[in-house]
Design an enzyme around this catalytic site. Structure first.
Site, PDB file in Angstrom:
ATOM      1  N   HIS A 183       4.582  -1.577   4.289  1.00  0.00           N
ATOM      2  CA  HIS A 183       3.659  -1.187   5.377  1.00  0.00           C
ATOM      3  C   HIS A 183       4.459  -1.036   6.678  1.00  0.00           C
ATOM      4  O   HIS A 183       5.356  -0.212   6.742  1.00  0.00           O
ATOM      5  CB  HIS A 183       2.562  -2.254   5.461  1.00  0.00           C
ATOM      6  CG  HIS A 183       1.389  -1.914   6.322  1.00  0.00           C
ATOM      7  ND1 HIS A 183       1.110  -0.676   6.823  1.00  0.00           N
ATOM      8  CD2 HIS A 183       0.367  -2.718   6.771  1.00  0.00           C
ATOM      9  CE1 HIS A 183       0.000  -0.706   7.534  1.00  0.00           C
ATOM     10  NE2 HIS A 183      -0.465  -1.933   7.531  1.00  0.00           N
ATOM     11  N   HIS A 239       3.074   7.629   0.703  1.00  0.00           N
ATOM     12  CA  HIS A 239       1.960   7.057   1.463  1.00  0.00           C
ATOM     13  C   HIS A 239       0.779   6.857   0.533  1.00  0.00           C
ATOM     14  O   HIS A 239       0.578   7.627  -0.395  1.00  0.00           O
ATOM     15  CB  HIS A 239       1.551   8.015   2.594  1.00  0.00           C
ATOM     16  CG  HIS A 239       0.746   7.343   3.652  1.00  0.00           C
ATOM     17  ND1 HIS A 239      -0.616   7.213   3.577  1.00  0.00           N
ATOM     18  CD2 HIS A 239       1.125   6.729   4.789  1.00  0.00           C
ATOM     19  CE1 HIS A 239      -1.042   6.563   4.641  1.00  0.00           C
ATOM     20  NE2 HIS A 239      -0.009   6.253   5.395  1.00  0.00           N
ATOM     21  N   ASP A 259       7.069   6.323   9.495  1.00  0.00           N
ATOM     22  CA  ASP A 259       8.198   5.408   9.698  1.00  0.00           C
ATOM     23  C   ASP A 259       9.559   6.069   9.525  1.00  0.00           C
ATOM     24  O   ASP A 259      10.581   5.450   9.829  1.00  0.00           O
ATOM     25  CB  ASP A 259       8.080   4.235   8.713  1.00  0.00           C
ATOM     26  CG  ASP A 259       6.856   3.402   9.011  1.00  0.00           C
ATOM     27  OD1 ASP A 259       6.024   3.220   8.103  1.00  0.00           O
ATOM     28  OD2 ASP A 259       6.707   2.975  10.170  1.00  0.00           O
TER      29      ASP A 259
HETATM   30  C1  SDX Z   1       2.621   2.784   6.510  1.00  0.00           C
HETATM   31  O1  SDX Z   1      -1.954   2.942   4.833  1.00  0.00           O
HETATM   32  C2  SDX Z   1      -1.519   3.348   5.950  1.00  0.00           C
HETATM   33  O2  SDX Z   1      -2.144   4.089   6.660  1.00  0.00           O
HETATM   34  C3  SDX Z   1      -0.189   2.778   6.358  1.00  0.00           C
HETATM   35  C4  SDX Z   1       0.452   3.414   7.572  1.00  0.00           C
HETATM   36  C5  SDX Z   1      -0.298   3.069   8.812  1.00  0.00           C
HETATM   37  O3  SDX Z   1      -0.166   3.816   9.786  1.00  0.00           O
HETATM   38  O4  SDX Z   1      -0.953   2.011   8.855  1.00  0.00           O
HETATM   39  O5  SDX Z   1       0.506   4.811   7.415  1.00  0.00           O
HETATM   40  C6  SDX Z   1       1.871   2.902   7.786  1.00  0.00           C
HETATM   41  O6  SDX Z   1       2.583   1.752   5.911  1.00  0.00           O
HETATM   42  C7  SDX Z   1       3.365   3.980   5.988  1.00  0.00           C
HETATM   43  C8  SDX Z   1       4.067   3.689   4.624  1.00  0.00           C
HETATM   44  C9  SDX Z   1       5.375   2.966   4.948  1.00  0.00           C
HETATM   45  N1  SDX Z   1       5.999   2.487   3.693  1.00  0.00           N
HETATM   46  C10 SDX Z   1       7.126   3.042   3.228  1.00  0.00           C
HETATM   47  O7  SDX Z   1       7.657   4.028   3.710  1.00  0.00           O
HETATM   48  C11 SDX Z   1       7.710   2.304   2.039  1.00  0.00           C
HETATM   49  C12 SDX Z   1       8.150   3.321   0.998  1.00  0.00           C
HETATM   50  N2  SDX Z   1       6.918   3.905   0.439  1.00  0.00           N
HETATM   51  C13 SDX Z   1       6.460   3.325  -0.812  1.00  0.00           C
HETATM   52  O8  SDX Z   1       6.631   1.955  -0.935  1.00  0.00           O
HETATM   53  C14 SDX Z   1       5.091   3.871  -1.206  1.00  0.00           C
HETATM   54  O9  SDX Z   1       5.107   5.212  -1.010  1.00  0.00           O
HETATM   55  C15 SDX Z   1       3.861   3.325  -0.566  1.00  0.00           C
HETATM   56  C16 SDX Z   1       3.794   1.831  -0.627  1.00  0.00           C
HETATM   57  C17 SDX Z   1       3.764   3.747   0.860  1.00  0.00           C
HETATM   58  C18 SDX Z   1       2.703   3.879  -1.363  1.00  0.00           C
HETATM   59  O10 SDX Z   1       2.785   3.286  -2.614  1.00  0.00           O
HETATM   60  P1  SDX Z   1       1.917   3.839  -3.805  1.00  0.00           P
HETATM   61  O11 SDX Z   1       0.527   4.085  -3.335  1.00  0.00           O
HETATM   62  O12 SDX Z   1       2.150   3.029  -5.029  1.00  0.00           O
HETATM   63  O13 SDX Z   1       2.553   5.247  -4.009  1.00  0.00           O
HETATM   64  P2  SDX Z   1       1.914   6.269  -4.897  1.00  0.00           P
HETATM   65  O14 SDX Z   1       0.786   5.758  -5.731  1.00  0.00           O
HETATM   66  O15 SDX Z   1       1.630   7.445  -4.026  1.00  0.00           O
HETATM   67  O16 SDX Z   1       3.136   6.516  -5.910  1.00  0.00           O
HETATM   68  C19 SDX Z   1       3.087   7.624  -6.697  1.00  0.00           C
HETATM   69  C20 SDX Z   1       4.409   7.656  -7.418  1.00  0.00           C
HETATM   70  C21 SDX Z   1       4.745   6.396  -8.188  1.00  0.00           C
HETATM   71  O17 SDX Z   1       5.519   6.812  -9.268  1.00  0.00           O
HETATM   72  P3  SDX Z   1       4.746   7.101 -10.700  1.00  0.00           P
HETATM   73  O18 SDX Z   1       4.167   5.782 -11.110  1.00  0.00           O
HETATM   74  O19 SDX Z   1       3.711   8.176 -10.405  1.00  0.00           O
HETATM   75  O20 SDX Z   1       5.858   7.587 -11.609  1.00  0.00           O
HETATM   76  O21 SDX Z   1       5.502   7.828  -6.494  1.00  0.00           O
HETATM   77  C22 SDX Z   1       6.395   6.743  -6.576  1.00  0.00           C
HETATM   78  C23 SDX Z   1       5.646   5.622  -7.237  1.00  0.00           C
HETATM   79  O22 SDX Z   1       6.549   4.795  -7.942  1.00  0.00           O
HETATM   80  N3  SDX Z   1       6.800   6.405  -5.225  1.00  0.00           N
HETATM   81  C24 SDX Z   1       8.060   6.376  -4.773  1.00  0.00           C
HETATM   82  C25 SDX Z   1       7.973   6.104  -3.414  1.00  0.00           C
HETATM   83  N4  SDX Z   1       6.690   5.984  -3.073  1.00  0.00           N
HETATM   84  C26 SDX Z   1       5.951   6.156  -4.204  1.00  0.00           C
HETATM   85  N5  SDX Z   1       9.243   6.552  -5.427  1.00  0.00           N
HETATM   86  C27 SDX Z   1      10.352   6.441  -4.634  1.00  0.00           C
HETATM   87  N6  SDX Z   1      10.353   6.192  -3.312  1.00  0.00           N
HETATM   88  C28 SDX Z   1       9.167   6.017  -2.668  1.00  0.00           C
HETATM   89  N7  SDX Z   1       9.158   5.786  -1.376  1.00  0.00           N
END
Ligand code: SDX
Length: 389
Positions: free
Chosen positions: A229, A270, A328
């Protein structure tokens, strides 16, 4: 437990889900604050005006804005006793640990004079929090580096005042670079609210029990800390340091795709946006402006971030999963250029997010709300008897 989960409003307060504050369309990359697109607010508004909009639902008239800014300015100081709280922390404590502590400690100074059912009392609490967060954030930094706290100045704008408290000392007060002050203000604005994300939902959940707003905001700061987050901005800079140079990008993209590898592309992906985070677009433009102003266009981390973004955006794995840069991805590069240390990035995020958190808290308290009680899907044992001895 395996049946279809039916929504039963009796259990999850509808008020803790409904809101008029922010709208996001993750597929189209749309973010509206009270109907205004984030791009237009970033271009034409400022952080305090947007804070007023989030709180009150309408943009202020000039007179309303002047009054609001004056109120916030005259509440930027914190109680002298609060400065004592810092002394209990190790100097090298993570700034978010200290921020959670000192913001929660505001409860000890104001909670007994607050009736959360009184709209005016809620507005006063909102003003106090928006006003004091930058002062506390700067105090966290000064404590960490062993310099004396700087008092806020009433002749400075909100973000200019923050950079004054961060980087000036009693021995020397330099004028704050207006380009950096504008960039800081835009970063606060871009973080101001984002619908019911993890930390905002935490604030609403805590608020639904009737807890005082200072404790509720402290709970939001705690939730924001995680690297998935708000902690992502700090994690992006660490990731760029770990990748080291452009020749390593392909290796790290392969790690990001490897399910057995915990490495994730920080600043990408996201929960809602499956297209470009509109805040990232504005943040990238601000990043270019700040680095150009500082003569850092050739900043190696910016160049690497842009190369990483370009390669990832063309990569099928990321495209097929709707993984784009989020708010971010570039914010950390700007904050570093401004001189903010990496460990303080999430404290900056919390400071920017405070108007959103407190607007959601106030919105819920102003409506017919009930304590939030999320339903669980029970997947454990059915009833069974204790074995006979
Ligand atoms: C914020 O919610 C909000 O509004 C938050 C925020 C706010 O203003 O309050 O916008 C702020 O928190 C932004 C996000 C910051 N976090 C990061 O940048 C950390 C890196 N991102 C990931 O950890 C991830 O993308 C999340 C946590 C943000 C989302 O996680 P999800 O919901 O599990 O991602 P998803 O369901 O969209 O994933 C789909 C696929 C998955 O693979 P499969 O199971 O489909 O094979 O994409 C993969 C995930 O493993 N994946 C990534 C990835 N993010 C998702 N693979 C590699 N790198 C990544 N960053």
């Amino acid at each position: 437990a395996k049946g279809k989960f039916t929504y039963d409003p009796g259990f999850v307060s509808t008020a803790s889900c409904e809101s008029k504050i922010t709208y996001i369309d993750g597929g189209a990359g749309i973010l509206l604050h009270r109907g205004y697109p984030i791009e237009q607010l970033a271009e034409n508004s400022d952080f305090l005006e947007t804070s007023y909009l989030l709180l009150h639902g309408e943009l202020p008239t000039q007179e309303e804005k002047d009054k609001f800014v004056n109120t916030i300015t005259h509440h930027t100081m914190v109680h002298e006793q609060l400065a004592q709280f810092f002394k209990g922390f190790r100097r090298d404590a993570h700034p978010m640990a200290v921020m959670i502590g000192v913001v929660g400690a505001l409860s000890a100074f104001y909670h007994d004079s607050l009736d959360i059912n009184d709209a005016r009392h809620r507005e006063i609490a909102a003003h106090r929090l928006i006003a004091k967060m930058p002062t506390l954030a700067a105090m966290v930094y000064k404590y960490n580096i062993g310099q004396p706290f700087m008092y806020p100045r009433n002749d400075l704008g909100y973000s200019e005042n923050f950079l004054h408290m961060m980087f000036n000392t009693p021995c020397e007060e330099k004028e704050v670079n207006p380009v950096l002050a504008r960039a800081m203000d835009k970063i606060f604005l871009l973080h101001a609210d984002h619908e019911q994300n993890a930390s905002t939902s935490t604030v609403r959940m805590a608020g639904s029990t009737g807890a005082n707003p200072y404790a509720c905001i402290a709970s939001g700061i705690a939730a924001l800390w995680g690297p998935a987050h708000g902690g992502a901005n700090e994690a992006v800079l660490r990731m760029l340091d770990e990748i080291g140079d452009e020749t390593q990008i392909d290796k790290y993209l392969a790690k990001a795709k490897d399910k057995n590898d915990p490495f994730r592309l920080m600043g990408f992906g996201h929960r809602v946006y499956k297209s470009y985070d509109p805040r990232a677009t504005v943040m990238k433009k601000t990043c270019d402006e700040v680095l150009a102003e500082l003569g850092l266009e050739d900043d190696p981390q910016l160049k690497m971030a842009m190369k990483l973004e370009k390669i990832a955006l063309e990569d099928e794995y990321f495209k097929s999963r709707g993984l784009y840069p989020n708010v971010d991805f570039y914010s950390g590069i700007i904050l570093k250029a401004i001189g903010i240390p990496t460990e303080l990035f999430t404290v900056i995020f919390a400071t920017g997010r405070t108007p959103g958190w407190i607007a959601h808290w106030n919105e819920m308290l102003a409506n017919d709300y009930r304590i939030a009680r999320p339903r669980q899907l029970y997947t454990g044992y059915a009833k069974r008897d204790y074995p006979k001895k």
